[in-house]
Design a protein around this motif. Structure first.
Motif, mmCIF file in Angstrom:
data_model
loop_
_atom_site.group_PDB
_atom_site.id
_atom_site.type_symbol
_atom_site.label_atom_id
_atom_site.label_comp_id
_atom_site.label_asym_id
_atom_site.label_seq_id
_atom_site.Cartn_x
_atom_site.Cartn_y
_atom_site.Cartn_z
ATOM 1 N N MET A 105 55.422 66.147 55.207
ATOM 2 C CA MET A 105 54.520 65.015 55.018
ATOM 3 C C MET A 105 55.290 63.707 55.161
ATOM 4 S SD MET A 105 52.355 63.974 51.625
ATOM 5 C CE MET A 105 51.417 62.459 51.587
ATOM 6 N N ASP A 106 54.787 62.768 55.951
ATOM 7 C CA ASP A 106 55.415 61.470 56.105
ATOM 8 C C ASP A 106 55.239 60.670 54.824
ATOM 9 O OD1 ASP A 106 56.016 62.187 58.634
ATOM 10 O OD2 ASP A 106 54.390 61.070 59.605
ATOM 11 N N GLN A 107 56.374 60.209 54.255
ATOM 12 C CA GLN A 107 56.331 59.465 53.003
ATOM 13 C C GLN A 107 56.025 57.996 53.290
ATOM 14 O OE1 GLN A 107 56.892 60.915 49.880
ATOM 15 N NE2 GLN A 107 56.889 62.842 50.975
ATOM 16 N N LEU A 108 55.353 57.344 52.346
ATOM 17 C CA LEU A 108 55.130 55.909 52.450
ATOM 18 C C LEU A 108 56.448 55.191 52.233
ATOM 19 C CD1 LEU A 108 51.805 55.315 50.488
ATOM 20 C CD2 LEU A 108 52.162 55.041 52.934
ATOM 21 N N GLN A 109 56.710 54.193 53.064
ATOM 22 C CA GLN A 109 57.947 53.449 52.942
ATOM 23 C C GLN A 109 57.812 52.362 51.872
ATOM 24 O OE1 GLN A 109 58.876 51.949 56.834
ATOM 25 N NE2 GLN A 109 59.165 53.984 57.713
ATOM 26 N N GLY A 110 58.914 52.111 51.175
ATOM 27 C CA GLY A 110 58.940 50.997 50.241
ATOM 28 C C GLY A 110 58.634 51.367 48.801
ATOM 29 N N LEU A 111 58.181 52.623 48.544
ATOM 30 C CA LEU A 111 57.886 53.023 47.166
ATOM 31 C C LEU A 111 59.194 53.198 46.409
ATOM 32 C CD1 LEU A 111 55.205 53.861 45.563
ATOM 33 C CD2 LEU A 111 56.115 56.163 45.745
ATOM 34 N N GLU A 112 59.311 52.590 45.236
ATOM 35 C CA GLU A 112 60.571 52.615 44.491
ATOM 36 C C GLU A 112 60.616 53.737 43.461
ATOM 37 O OE1 GLU A 112 61.837 48.840 43.034
ATOM 38 O OE2 GLU A 112 61.228 47.779 44.859
ATOM 39 N N TYR A 113 59.453 54.069 42.882
ATOM 40 C CA TYR A 113 59.401 55.153 41.898
ATOM 41 C C TYR A 113 58.226 56.055 42.240
ATOM 42 C CZ TYR A 113 62.562 52.235 39.146
ATOM 43 O OH TYR A 113 63.624 51.473 38.729
ATOM 44 N N CYS A 114 58.500 57.337 42.457
ATOM 45 C CA CYS A 114 57.426 58.270 42.788
ATOM 46 C C CYS A 114 56.884 58.886 41.508
ATOM 47 C CB CYS A 114 57.905 59.328 43.776
ATOM 48 S SG CYS A 114 59.137 60.465 43.108
ATOM 49 N N ILE A 115 56.076 59.913 41.652
ATOM 50 C CA ILE A 115 55.302 60.461 40.541
ATOM 51 C C ILE A 115 56.171 60.951 39.385
ATOM 52 C CG2 ILE A 115 55.190 62.733 41.644
ATOM 53 C CD1 ILE A 115 52.376 63.041 40.523
ATOM 54 N N ASP A 116 57.336 61.519 39.672
ATOM 55 C CA ASP A 116 58.151 62.095 38.606
ATOM 56 C C ASP A 116 59.459 61.346 38.385
ATOM 57 O OD1 ASP A 116 59.177 62.827 41.003
ATOM 58 O OD2 ASP A 116 59.389 64.963 40.561
ATOM 59 N N SER A 117 59.562 60.108 38.894
ATOM 60 C CA SER A 117 60.707 59.261 38.588
ATOM 61 C C SER A 117 60.213 58.052 37.801
ATOM 62 C CB SER A 117 61.421 58.818 39.868
ATOM 63 O OG SER A 117 60.549 58.091 40.709
#
Length: 503
Positions: free
Chosen positions: A1-13
């Protein structure tokens, strides 16, 4: 899956604890908009006073906090806020205008009687989502959803709320327009200004609105202008108790009417479709994989439990995923689950401490509406981003996407215009429950889009277009074991997967 660029904290961080608490408070403030708007519209129609409105707002926020915790812990586990839903407006207004209730002369008694009738309808209709969710029937239905079919649904979860944006912000241009400019033009050069743009913008414009109110700028203005612009017109602070804990059946025993229940079932169905689109959008903004079919169904089941709690506590409306809070995930570039759980704690805490919660809830609606202009648009663009997984050089795909988008906007607009002129929906027969059912379904842009897009996508050249529809990308996310990252994102806490093994 292509990740969105620029996200600093994902669901489990997670950010630092201080930043997490501040971000959670920001999500709480954003959730106040809908939590205050819905009771402000419905309670006066029911015969309620300012004290009744405050109790409903407190109850709605309290149950929102509980439902958000349940959803993030045991449901989809996505970073989503469960808030009040506008999808329930049509059947609730129909209940309010029931002749048997309208005949009650005493306003407070009419308010209580109407609240009990709405509670009964919510309790019964919640069974729709509970059954479809926990039986995995919704998981089976989701097998017919492709990226192409879901693009109009997810996009219209945002675009379909266009009437809550600029039209409301423009009711008080002097605070709505500055808020739109201040929040809309965020800077990435200073991270704290971008991450906390909502809190900073609201603080500045709210103080400015209070200054205008205190200086007498609205003294001789029309009443509608004063209601939308003044900071002292909500009457929430003066009417709120210092401490009040909402509890089940606080309005008395619910009453049950078959007609009310059938109409409310349509709203529960609409809420389920809108939430399905919102789950997909939230997973993308949190850099998670699309929720597997059984996780999607599990989330719907817990949302049904949430609507059951709405009916037991008496929140005046049902639950759905808060679209604006999903947009805030992208705006702050923080998709942490812990942030949302902290915001749920704020909802519960401030709903009990009535005076303090009422202070934040007195923010004028045009300020929230200006924020919605940005956040609803952001969620809609997430829906459009799913087009990258489809072949848009296919005339078939262009046809399905265009028709679903156009009718998804046009059909509900027709129903809204007709209702505004005739004071009833286009479906107007002697069977009120049937009218409520149809009018509720076709008032919802995502629901109309799903009906059209999924039907066309599964009938037009169905066998020869699997690759064009994006199914080769989506199919591996259908099952829990299809992608190794699913365990990281969607496994239940406290080792509960032993008792509820993924399918």
């Amino acid at each position: 899956m292509d990740q969105l660029q620029g996200l600093e904290y994902c669901i489990d961080s997670n950010p630092s604890w201080g930043e997490t608490i501040a971000l959670g408070f920001q999500h709480y403030v954003l959730a106040l908009g809908t939590a205050v708007m819905i009771p402000s519209f419905l309670v006066p129609l029911m015969g309620g006073n300012h004290g009744d409105k405050v109790r409903v707002v407190q109850t709605l926020l309290f149950v929102e906090g509980i439902n958000t915790l349940l959803q993030t812990l045991f449901g989809t586990r996505l970073p989503i806020v469960i808030g009040g839903s506008y999808a329930f407006m049509v059947p609730i207004v129909s209940i309010i205008h029931d002749p048997s209730l309208m005949r009650i002369a005493d306003d407070h008694l009419r308010f209580i009687s109407t609240m009990r009738a709405v509670q009964g309808a919510l309790i019964v209709s919640s069974s729709i989502q509970i059954i479809l969710g926990y039986s995995q029937l919704w998981a089976i239905c989701s097998r017919f959803f492709s990226p192409l079919g879901m693009v109009p649904v997810i996009a219209l979860v945002g675009f379909g709320l266009f009437d809550r944006g600029f039209p409301v912000a423009a009711r008080c241009v002097e605070i709505g327009f500055p808020m739109l400019i201040l929040f809309g033009f965020q800077t990435k050069q200073v991270p704290i200004l971008e991450r906390f743009a909502l809190l900073l913008s609201i603080t500045v414009i709210w103080a400015y609105a209070h200054l205008l109110t205190a200086s007498g700028a609205y003294k001789h203005r029309p009443e509608i202008t004063q209601i939308n612009c003044r900071t002292d017109q909500a009457y929430l602070i003066s009417s709120a108790p210092w401490i009040k804990i909402p509890y089940p059946l606080q309005w008395g025993a619910p009453t049950f009417d078959a007609g009310h229940c059938f109409g409310m079932m349509a709203a529960v169905f609409v809420s389920m479709i809108e939430s399905t689109g919102a789950y997909k959008a939230a997973s993308r903004l949190a850099s998670a994989t699309p929720p597997p079919a059984h996780v999607l169904s599990r989330g719907i089941g817990w949302q049904g439990i949430g609507i059951l709690l709405d009916g037991l506590f008496g929140t005046m409306t049902g639950s759905t995923v808060s679209v604006e809070n999903i947009g805030l995930l992208g705006s702050t570039r923080v998709g942490s689950r812990r942030v949302i759980q902290i915001s749920a704690g704020f909802m519960i805490f401030f709903s009990i401490l009535g005076k303090f919660g009422a202070l934040f809830a007195s923010i004028p609606f045009p300020i929230f509406a200006a924020v919605y202009c940005v956040l609803f648009g952001l969620v809609a663009s997430v829906g459009l981003s799913f087009l990258q997984f489809t072949n848009m050089n296919s005339m078939r795909n262009l046809f399905i996407t265009g028709v679903a988008f156009f009718l998804g906007l046009s059909v509900p607009e027709y129903f809204r215009e007709y209702t505004a002129k005739a004071y009833h929906g286009p479906a107007h027969t002697r069977a009120v429950w049937f009218d409520d059912f149809l009018n509720t379904i076709f008032f919802s842009s995502p629901t109309v889009a799903l009906i059209i897009a999924v039907f066309l996508d599964n009938t037009l050249d169905y066998k020869d277009s699997a690759r064009d529809r994006g199914m080769q990308w989506w199919v591996r996310f259908r099952t829990f074991n299809g992608d190794s990252r699913n365990e990281e994102f969607y496994t239940l806490p406290f080792n509960l997967n032993r008792f509820f093994p993924p399918s």
